[in-house]
Write an enzyme that holds these catalytic residues in place. Structure first.
Site, PDB file in Angstrom:
ATOM      1  N   CYS A   1      36.106  32.377  38.184  1.00  0.00           N
ATOM      2  CA  CYS A   1      36.437  33.444  39.069  1.00  0.00           C
ATOM      3  C   CYS A   1      37.412  34.579  38.608  1.00  0.00           C
ATOM      4  CB  CYS A   1      36.702  32.890  40.487  1.00  0.00           C
ATOM      5  SG  CYS A   1      38.895  31.910  40.325  1.00  0.00           S
ATOM      6  N   LYS A   2      38.037  34.753  38.996  1.00  0.00           N
ATOM      7  CA  LYS A   2      38.560  35.659  38.519  1.00  0.00           C
ATOM      8  C   LYS A   2      40.310  35.094  37.305  1.00  0.00           C
ATOM      9  CE  LYS A   2      39.111  40.019  38.803  1.00  0.00           C
ATOM     10  NZ  LYS A   2      40.084  41.188  39.485  1.00  0.00           N
TER      11      LYS A   2
END
Length: 447
Positions: free
Chosen positions: A284-285
């Site tokens: 994800c981030k």
């Protein structure tokens, strides 16, 4: 087998020293003053050696590399010729967080090397009603979900059982190299199956002291380790073609930072992973919350681990995974994922027929409304599609987590690695000293 400074150890004062026998030579102690050395006892502490690097109010459990280092340290001390006649005492101090992590390490050693069951290891450690504070998540603010030492010991035991954990083949140098932000910020959660890593960017650069990596940073490593599939859970920060052109399958399953996935996303994620030819790399981030949540769903489905055990394991592999409401989400999904896993394994064994499928569908429809720990499953309506704009404005949980990891690792590097100027100064001084010795002092000594 165990002892305390009190006559009745079951009613001990919180400030009394406690000694617990692990084996006939190995002891664990909680001491409120520095122990005095003795000829027949060797005391040591890891409180300031193996330290958890927190994101927020989280403080453990310690990562897999630290568990490995600790076990090696214990084995080395027990085999040391100079200590053969000594008792080995691992002691910790008054800090409750340090106590919990020290007990975690001792318990892991008992499970991994002494063959103790998780329950047996836990019973030994809680002698005298010794309290250990439970571990919490890396989210900001209050916490209403905790994992215990017993959850961690069960996670380690099952990881050994399923082949996730094998210290005979564990590569410490690789783990500690690639977990660093500058080297890719990645960890294996299940060897040869799942990697959790920080989200790549469109180009590699150093942004405000934080290393941002392009897809190309990972391509060769992924190829060398039979990764065939990339799953992105955050907004598009790079062109997926850079992975697909290199021969990888790439999938986008967006949902908001810090939130929980829809049932449709969970199903799609599981389908992709179950049909992947090789290992799967998920990001994800920051590679923490969303990444850990979906990998945990796979583990719960295919290995029937509880939500707490699964959360414990993924955090031991990669600290910080699964954040805030994602913890309760996994508890809610536990029963349905177990049922799905049972059916999946049944189907693989060739036992599927129309009746099985109909019965299983009926079971799942009932599970949708099951209340676990007083929390009803309310994921009946699909939320609005996730927009990339949700993460563009403002600072997200992922941004804060990445920044914290970068800052703490920068501090470590500042301590461990000398600056180029210091190295140059030291080298020049060495040359000057050598010149003086050779040109002036050495001739006098010789003649």
């Amino acid at each position: 087998m165990r002892s305390s400074t009190l006559q009745d150890p079951r009613r001990r004062d919180p400030q009394d020293d406690v000694y617990v026998d692990i084996t006939d030579r190995l002891r664990f102690a909680i001491l409120y003053s520095r122990p005095k050395s003795a000829s027949n006892v060797h005391y040591f502490s890891i409180d300031n050696e193996l330290e958890y690097e927190n994101f927020s109010e989280d403080f453990g459990p310690l990562n897999l590399a630290m568990v490995y280092r600790y076990c090696c340290k214990i084995n080395k001390k027990l085999k040391s010729i100079t200590m053969l006649r000594k008792k080995i005492v691992h002691f910790t101090g008054s800090d409750q967080r340090k106590q919990a992590n020290a007990a975690f390490l001792v318990g892991c050693y008992m499970v991994i090397y002494l063959g103790r069951t998780p329950e047996a290891a836990y019973r030994i450690l809680i002698f005298g009603d010794t309290p250990y504070i439970p571990f919490r998540d890396a989210a900001y603010g209050s916490c209403n979900f905790y994992i215990t030492l017993l959850d961690c010991f069960h996670a380690v035991k099952k990881a050994m059982q399923y082949g996730f954990l094998n210290f005979n083949s564990f590569n410490l140098d690789e783990y500690e190299h690639y977990e660093k932000a500058e080297n890719g910020d990645l960890n294996w959660i299940i060897p040869d199956r799942f990697i959790a890593f920080c989200g790549p960017h469109s180009r590699a650069r150093l942004e405000s002291g934080y290393h941002q990596h392009s897809p190309e940073t990972y391509i060769q490593y992924f190829k060398n380790h039979n990764v065939t599939t990339i799953i992105r859970l955050n907004k598009r920060m790079y062109d997926a073609k850079r992975f697909t052109d290199a021969g990888f399958d790439h999938h986008d399953l967006f949902f908001a930072d810090g939130s929980t996935p829809t049932d449709a996303i969970v199903k799609r994620f599981l389908d992709i992973c179950e049909n992947a030819e090789g290992a799967i790399a998920v990001h994800c981030k920051a590679g923490l919350g969303r990444t850990g949540t979906l990998i945990a769903c796979y583990i719960m489905k295919h290995y029937r681990m509880t939500a707490a055990e699964t959360i414990a394991w993924v955090r031991i592999c990669r600290p910080g995974l699964v954040i805030g409401p994602q913890q309760q989400f996994l508890v809610m999904k536990q029963t349905s994922l177990w049922l799905e896993g049972d059916y999946f394994r049944q189907r693989l064994k060739g036992q599927e027929n129309g009746q099985h499928r109909a019965a299983f569908s009926k079971l799942l429809s009932g599970v949708d409304d099951i209340s676990i720990n007083g929390v009803e499953n309310q994921d009946q309506q699909e939320p609005k599609p996730y927009s990339d704009d949700d993460e563009i404005n403002g600072v997200t949980q992922g941004d804060r987590s990445r920044a914290l990891k970068r800052r703490r690792q920068s501090k470590t590097n500042d301590i461990l690695l000398p600056s180029p100027l210091a190295v140059l100064t030291f080298t020049l001084c060495s040359v000057v000293i050598w010149w003086i010795v050779c040109d002036y002092i050495l001739p006098i000594l010789l003649f």
